[in-house]
Enzyme design. Sequence first.
Site, PDB file in Angstrom:
ATOM      1  CB  THR A  16      11.513  -2.395   6.484  1.00 52.34           C
ATOM      2  OG1 THR A  16      10.334  -2.929   7.053  1.00 52.34           O
ATOM      3  CG2 THR A  16      11.157  -1.328   5.463  1.00 52.34           C
ATOM      4  CD  GLU A  38       3.261  -5.882  13.279  1.00 55.84           C
ATOM      5  OE1 GLU A  38       2.597  -6.841  12.854  1.00 55.84           O
ATOM      6  OE2 GLU A  38       4.486  -5.925  13.453  1.00 55.84           O
TER       7      GLU A  38
END
Lengths: 724, 724
Positions: free
Chosen positions: B151, B438
């Site tokens: 990320t 997730e």
Amino acid sequence: MSAVNSRPTPESLQPKDLAQERQQCSFSIDALSCLVPGGRQHRDHARWLLSLLKDDPDKTFDKERRVFQSRNARFFNGQKVALRYFEIRNRHGLDKKDADALRLLTDEYLPVQVSESMFQPTLMRQASEQQWQEWGPMVRSGRWLGCYMQTELAHGSNLSALRTTATLDTATDEWVIHTPEPSAGKTWIGGSGLTATHGVVMANLVIAGKPYGMHPLLVPLRSLEDHTLLPGRQAIDMGPKQGAPAMDNGYVCFDSVRVPRTNLLSRFQTVSREGKYEPRNAQAKTLTRGTMTLVRVGLCEIASHHLARACTIAVRYAVVRRQGSSSTPGSQLEPKILDYSGVQQRVLTAVASAYALTFASQHLRGIYERMMSELEAKGSSPLLPIVHGYSSVLKAAVTNESLAAIERCRRSMGGHGFSQASGFDFERNQPNAGLIYEGENSMLLAGPAANFLVKQLAEARKAGTGTRMPELVYLDLVVEDKLDRALQRGRQYDEIDLSTPEKLLDILGCRAAKLVSELDKLRSSTIPALSKGRSGDGAKSHMLTDLSTRASLAHAAYLISHSFYLLTNRLVSQHLHNLSSQYGATITQAHRTALEDVLVFYLLQNCLLSPSGLVDLLEYDILTPAQVQTCRAIAATLMSGPIRRDAVGLVEAFDMDDWYLCSPLGSSDGRAYERMIEWMKREPLNQSGEDGGREQNGAMKGYRDGVGRLIRGEAVQFAQKSKL
Amino acid sequence: MSAVNSRPTPESLQPKDLAQERQQCSFSIDALSCLVPGGRQHRDHARWLLSLLKDDPDKTFDKERRVFQSRNARFFNGQKVALRYFEIRNRHGLDKKDADALRLLTDEYLPVQVSESMFQPTLMRQASEQQWQEWGPMVRSGRWLGCYMQTELAHGSNLSALRTTATLDTATDEWVIHTPEPSAGKTWIGGSGLTATHGVVMANLVIAGKPYGMHPLLVPLRSLEDHTLLPGRQAIDMGPKQGAPAMDNGYVCFDSVRVPRTNLLSRFQTVSREGKYEPRNAQAKTLTRGTMTLVRVGLCEIASHHLARACTIAVRYAVVRRQGSSSTPGSQLEPKILDYSGVQQRVLTAVASAYALTFASQHLRGIYERMMSELEAKGSSPLLPIVHGYSSVLKAAVTNESLAAIERCRRSMGGHGFSQASGFDFERNQPNAGLIYEGENSMLLAGPAANFLVKQLAEARKAGTGTRMPELVYLDLVVEDKLDRALQRGRQYDEIDLSTPEKLLDILGCRAAKLVSELDKLRSSTIPALSKGRSGDGAKSHMLTDLSTRASLAHAAYLISHSFYLLTNRLVSQHLHNLSSQYGATITQAHRTALEDVLVFYLLQNCLLSPSGLVDLLEYDILTPAQVQTCRAIAATLMSGPIRRDAVGLVEAFDMDDWYLCSPLGSSDGRAYERMIEWMKREPLNQSGEDGGREQNGAMKGYRDGVGRLIRGEAVQFAQKSKL
């Protein structure tokens, strides 16, 4: 495959994206920011109050550090804020409303909150004139800091079960205040843990062995010399909570503490030297009841305020955050996340709520003030039970809706919503605690709020039609047996009707009428036992709780929407010229349209199409499934159309100041990423020095004897039987 | 009026009240605690794992202090816990499953969490054999602590838009890893802020000016000598979050950092000395995809675990808290709050959820393991898309349901639920963060989970009936055009039917079938424009999002309930004797009855009667309003009857240890008030000394120059214009 990183940088896009949103807004944001609080003077007054904090030269009220602070540090910072708050309030001689607003704008539950909001009002209302003459100056100046001691560890809502006693000792002319066992210690007492000098203690008066029930007594807690606890008092901070770190909610016990007989607050009863108990001023007690609802009125306003704040952050972030594949052919840019329907459903419904709850709070405040002036002029007001009923249901419904929408806003920010850089630390304080105090919400909805409605129905039946408050006129449908006809009419509503506020309100009115009527029937009926041999015990109680809550929520939806409607209706029925001079800003047709769109959207999406709304509508056949689909289409068209277009304008009309928001991700310049990086650097774990987490070389403190042992292979090695 | 304080003290009642609840339970709690995890050996193994922490002589894992600690202190305590965790895991050679469980039981997001859960598995799966031979021993022993850097600040879910590059320099045979602008810095990287020595960096490979997309590279971060950052790396802690204070989520930038070409993880591609990019091992990648779902399986288990924990606290508290007026004539005692229908609706629905989610997680784990053994044996498995689809929807539905129920439990505790003495600090960590990572839940439900269902429907149409997974058999109703008939049959169900698990599952199956079919139709249709002249743009997108989410939730409800049903069905269809030897405990008819009651209650109250369930049932005419009323009556009878009676037994069968719960208000001896008082005393604000809040005389620190000035009258005095 495209060239590497050919898109513009997010840093360069963000400020432009936000500016473009302001440009596309259909109305003057400045003018709407005057309209929303009721006029330019109100907006500018709020700005002035904020400036008293923001521009304070010694920066006491700056908030940036708070989320990085320990409980200890935050508590002691709260002490500084409290002192400075008093100085400002005193210097400017702020009245109660302004002082309340100023405390709200400090954005922290202060240790003096309860002194101002409970201790002082209780003394004003329940002390005798003579007592108030003596105590008032100390309290008003802040030289006595007080708390209000009612709740005990083992008893909250059931007042009659409180166990603290105040026993009259006629020999010494004193009350002996006593905590019989530890679980009777006063608990959650705001400001008592370390700060308060005095408290009003609610105790069971005992005179000559006979209990007289709960009464308030003024009890000194700490020395005015050195602030140590006076003999027989035990007071500690209650420890960490979900929020409110600067507040010293305390646990307080009394070991036969003696105070003069004259410390009993004596406006409504006296106890003589000989122990004779006499009630007095019975009629004035009404006025007290009226004043008590004021706290709930304030809670609705606070809940709306915090929601407006959350919306401002979430909408701004959602237009500067771009993510995903563009659906616009040829566009190289990723979409703004506010263009995703999932984000719109979370955030734009919150914006609509913020408007609806703001206007509902203003409406409630208006009725409250009408009631108070009637009470002061005539000593009575027919509005008394109405305001009590409305404030019960609205306190619960508004704080529930506000917290749920705030949390939706936070979650709409995805991963970054988990960071305190989002600026949502406030959510843990008032929005969270607001569900519990002044009546826990689920109890309010299932109890007093529903009881009020059933009682209003009974009174309407007695009195006939025509005298109802506008928000209760729907009860006439039940009284006049016209509900079925109204429902039948509603099931004919077409797409035009279902875009019209009056018609949508009708539907909400039918829903509320139906539920109140069903509740009324259930309360006076028995439930048929189930045939399977199981007992129906407990089942009725569940169905009553369920139906009571639903009726209360249906009424709340009507009440809130109706308040909003009153405003848009006033806007439409008055000349723009008159409106402009009334609000001190140029109000245009665009403002009317924008607010009516928000109203219709709120009625559809937040009320009718909410899960609880839909269940009622479908179960009682108030709308047909085809009508529900039409409602969805209209709401979706509004949501993705005008409400989306004006989203930034709508939230910025709440006039939230950057300094106040203190949200790197929701700042008005849109520089979310750059501000978040700056913000991260303040984290103490990134600093060296005494309070920091690092050595001078930047490595973490304690590394050598900590995980350094693991890394150097000095810790236990992996056993061979491992199956990793 | 009654005598003063004639009731027994709460202190004396509480332990008795809890003991009485255990006595009235209809089954052996010990036996159920063996049944729930699948057998005595599982329960005892979990106890053994906990004992490794609980009985550790140096008390590293004791949690009592945590809620009183600053972020700093809690982070450094986390470092100690992490080190000790490694020593225990290494000493006992725990396999991955046990090591995962051990970390869960430390009850803290540890800075080494990601090293264990992401860094090591990624290397195992994506490094070449030769790389793993070289790196594996360092990673497995914990001598390299890793993180997983994917990320970026400006990009999360849209992987293709990540901007970090790894450019091959053929001159030096190195990758040059670079962060092009601050918003491309790696963000939320667990363990990177202060702890990790290495990281796997996901970067866009660039070879000879051409981008090859995201690939993982091993990048050293910190010196193995003194733990300082290596040149060109910047890594800071991201600052405070909603939770996870011991975790150093980091923000990491690379300024042309060079690593050898061989640091590219090379199981699935190689890049030669000359820069030639070649894919390899394409078929083994399937195995990787299978393994990836493992994280989601684990998240379901963790979510169930935390819910079981919340229920244990809330139920115990609700039977030792007495409040209100007794409804039993003659009883002097106030009722236990668990006897209020409002509390039952919050807490007992949570208990039912805890059971359902526990069994659903076990079921998912079972299918996953079947798939893995097929993959390992044959290199392929038809279960692969199934497990992927199930784990997508369950990850979202289970973590949503768990957090909502945990929060209901906390709020059921009224004011005291706002205190950390409730033991709900854990809610801020995994339960809260679990919604986001997730796959953010609302995106999962509207996207992948719904896509899976539409695809399954298409495949069912192609393949004909009879080959479906049992949890998807309901799709046959659509394929065979039997849905309308099934719906018609369902509308005839009477009270007996509506108490029967199979019939209730049928209803849930019809609901899911209807929604998947509607979604399928909507996806291939256009929405009629509204006639009011407004455009329907955006409306379809909203209706798709809405219907996708509803279809996913309907499927999830079926899947979860079906798993629960498989268990109760197994219990009923096998001899008690066999069950007892299978579970290592005496299983009786009472256990069967109790679990079936919970199942029926779950089906009714949590699935059919939940707001989203009811909307679907009523909108699509799956149940009639009269049937809905019958369902309410049956559910209420179960809730106030057997489920209420067995509540303490049901939660205690989850076998939550007092030391682990760390909840003064939810402890197994019931001494809630006494324990809460003891707990409050630990608050640093109540201590003197360096870290305390008080002077030696007990007055708060800094009083003299703080509010002392106000109290002594030295601060600004109140201005005369006051209207207070």
